[in-house]
Design a protein around this motif. Structure first.
Motif, PDB file in Angstrom:
ATOM      1  N   VAL A 138       0.831  -1.200   0.000  1.00 37.96           N
ATOM      2  CA  VAL A 138       0.000   0.000   0.000  1.00 37.96           C
ATOM      3  C   VAL A 138       0.868   1.253   0.000  1.00 37.96           C
ATOM      4  O   VAL A 138       0.594   2.223  -0.725  1.00 37.96           O
ATOM      5  CB  VAL A 138      -0.968   0.005   1.199  1.00 37.96           C
ATOM      6  CG1 VAL A 138      -1.627   1.371   1.372  1.00 37.96           C
ATOM      7  CG2 VAL A 138      -2.043  -1.064   1.019  1.00 37.96           C
ATOM      8  N   GLY A 139       1.926   1.249   0.786  1.00 34.90           N
ATOM      9  CA  GLY A 139       2.828   2.390   0.787  1.00 34.90           C
ATOM     10  C   GLY A 139       3.435   2.649  -0.580  1.00 34.90           C
ATOM     11  O   GLY A 139       3.574   3.806  -1.005  1.00 34.90           O
ATOM     12  N   GLN A 140       3.794   1.575  -1.287  1.00 33.45           N
ATOM     13  CA  GLN A 140       4.362   1.741  -2.629  1.00 33.45           C
ATOM     14  C   GLN A 140       3.368   2.413  -3.569  1.00 33.45           C
ATOM     15  O   GLN A 140       3.732   3.290  -4.368  1.00 33.45           O
ATOM     16  CB  GLN A 140       4.791   0.381  -3.196  1.00 33.45           C
ATOM     17  CG  GLN A 140       5.877  -0.335  -2.415  1.00 33.45           C
ATOM     18  CD  GLN A 140       7.251   0.325  -2.505  1.00 33.45           C
ATOM     19  OE1 GLN A 140       7.526   1.112  -3.406  1.00 33.45           O
ATOM     20  NE2 GLN A 140       8.125  -0.002  -1.560  1.00 33.45           N
ATOM     21  N   PHE A 141       2.089   2.024  -3.477  1.00 34.59           N
ATOM     22  CA  PHE A 141       1.085   2.651  -4.343  1.00 34.59           C
ATOM     23  C   PHE A 141       0.737   4.061  -3.872  1.00 34.59           C
ATOM     24  O   PHE A 141       0.371   4.914  -4.693  1.00 34.59           O
ATOM     25  CB  PHE A 141      -0.157   1.771  -4.452  1.00 34.59           C
ATOM     26  CG  PHE A 141       0.039   0.612  -5.390  1.00 34.59           C
ATOM     27  CD1 PHE A 141       0.165   0.825  -6.753  1.00 34.59           C
ATOM     28  CD2 PHE A 141       0.124  -0.686  -4.909  1.00 34.59           C
ATOM     29  CE1 PHE A 141       0.363  -0.236  -7.622  1.00 34.59           C
ATOM     30  CE2 PHE A 141       0.327  -1.752  -5.764  1.00 34.59           C
ATOM     31  CZ  PHE A 141       0.448  -1.527  -7.133  1.00 34.59           C
ATOM     32  N   ALA A 142       0.855   4.318  -2.576  1.00 31.85           N
ATOM     33  CA  ALA A 142       0.673   5.690  -2.094  1.00 31.85           C
ATOM     34  C   ALA A 142       1.772   6.596  -2.644  1.00 31.85           C
ATOM     35  O   ALA A 142       1.516   7.750  -3.017  1.00 31.85           O
ATOM     36  CB  ALA A 142       0.666   5.711  -0.568  1.00 31.85           C
ATOM     37  N   ILE A 143       2.983   6.074  -2.707  1.00 31.60           N
ATOM     38  CA  ILE A 143       4.100   6.837  -3.279  1.00 31.60           C
ATOM     39  C   ILE A 143       3.834   7.143  -4.752  1.00 31.60           C
ATOM     40  O   ILE A 143       3.945   8.293  -5.207  1.00 31.60           O
ATOM     41  CB  ILE A 143       5.415   6.053  -3.122  1.00 31.60           C
ATOM     42  CG1 ILE A 143       5.829   5.992  -1.646  1.00 31.60           C
ATOM     43  CG2 ILE A 143       6.530   6.684  -3.963  1.00 31.60           C
ATOM     44  CD1 ILE A 143       6.910   4.973  -1.357  1.00 31.60           C
TER      45      ILE A 143
END
Length: 390
Positions: free
Chosen positions: A197-202
């Motif tokens: 999820v963090g990767q897609f938030a980035i």
């Protein structure tokens, strides 16, 4: 059929369970062609998710092919390739009409149980506790999908499963997290947690016009992916206080927008609050470890926004509400209104703007799922995202 079933903390088994059946006219049954282990599944694995029962079928990231349809289904036919949103929505209640699909008033048959814990009930979720409906999940060979005219999105031929599978959850979740952060052109955005999820938030922060993105984690593979694919500046929280580093990087102002993509099981590198959290959780004196949320509140610039896609279930301890109030911060959160984002994010995939499969590190069969839960939880073997093919 074969399915991954929960039997207690750290006890996932691949078992034979009854095939799903059409129960209502609006149902379809799909043959699962790809599914994934989500970071929020680890809260189930670690025993943080309430109202689980032995034998529950897990999973809420699902791509498949329609093999049976109810008499009331109009938008799908046998043979359609579909991605299924992790949350279930009727499409016609007060909240669905406002496109607040994760708050659907009709899809959770156990709403009274959820109300006792939360005041009101959110939508039903696949594979995620009886408080949220007790719906069998998609880490299985087949899946029953209620409200099938509302949820699943049809996928054109020629697009690989791996490119679209994450429309079910983590791509919309990261995107909504960036949207909730209220990013203005040129803003500095700090993202706690470089899991999927963090990767897609980035990725999504750039789509909303961020000027800088700073990624915070302590897992080398995740930080490397955030730097290479996400073009983010990185902070390894094992190297020293995150607050000090962020103040140095922002000339003392703090990041404009903060995204807390960690949730209930945050780690900290020697900080007192993180150590206390761990002790309290281990001795059942607290339900969560909200270190990342506290840190985001302390680090965010005055008048900034915190977006929290990280999952929580119960009560949080030692939240710095004084800092939150006196700095004039805004907090936006919630389960993702997945249905709202399916079509626009599918367009981003088909246009070539993003290939979400970049997060996948492990591919296996369903029978390998129990071992890969542990690998994913323990961050072994460079594991960032697991995709299973039943």
């Amino acid at each position: 059929m074969k399915a991954l079933c929960w039997h207690g903390k750290s006890d996932i088994r691949c078992e034979t369970v009854p095939d799903p059946q059409i129960q209502n006219p609006g149902d379809v049954v799909i043959k699962v062609t790809a599914c994934a282990i989500c970071g929020s599944d680890l809260h189930v694995y670690d025993g943080y998710t309430p109202s689980m029962e032995a034998g529950d079928v897990l999973g809420h990231e699902t791509k498949g092919e329609v093999v049976e349809i109810g008499s009331g289904v109009r938008n799908l036919k046998v043979g359609d390739r579909v991605v299924v949103p992790f949350n279930i929505a009727c499409g016609d209640c007060f909240f669905c009409r406002k496109q607040l699909f994760s708050l659907c008033d009709r899809s959770n048959p156990n709403a009274d149980e959820a109300k006792k814990a939360m005041g009101q009930s959110p939508a039903g979720l696949f594979g995620y506790s009886h408080m949220l409906g007790g719906f069998p999940g998609g880490q299985a060979e087949f899946l029953r999908v209620p409200y099938a005219d509302v949820g699943p999105i049809k996928i054109p031929t020629g697009i690989p499963d791996e490119q679209v599978l994450f429309l079910s959850d983590i791509f919309p979740t990261g995107y909504m997290a960036a949207e909730n952060a209220e990013i203005e052109e040129g803003d500095t955005v700090a993202v706690w947690g470089c899991g999927p999820v963090g990767q897609f938030a980035i990725q999504s922060a750039w789509m909303f016009g961020a000027g800088r993105v700073i990624a915070i984690d302590n897992v080398p593979e995740r930080l490397a992916l955030a730097a290479s694919k996400g073009r983010a500046e990185i902070i390894n929280f094992d190297d020293g206080p995150v607050y000090d580093r962020l103040m140095e990087m922002t000339a003392g102002r703090g990041p404009d927008r903060c995204i807390e993509a960690v949730g209930a099981e945050a780690h900290g590198s020697g900080s007192i609050d993180a150590i206390v959290d761990k002790i309290k959780a281990a001795t059942y004196l607290a339900t969560h470890r909200p270190h990342a949320l506290r840190e985001a509140m302390m680090c965010c610039r005055k008048g900034g926004t915190i977006s929290m896609p990280g999952v929580y279930f119960g009560y949080l301890d030692k939240i710095p509400m004084g800092a939150f109030m006196n700095k004039g911060l805004t907090l936006k959160t919630g389960q993702t209104h997945t249905h709202r984002y399916l079509a626009p994010l599918l367009e981003k995939i088909t246009s070539g703007e993003i290939d979400p499969s970049f997060v996948i590190t492990h591919r296996a069969g369903l029978e390998d799922g129990p071992g890969l839960y542990k690998t994913f939880r323990d961050k072994e073997d460079g594991c960032i995202k697991v995709v299973l093919t039943p």
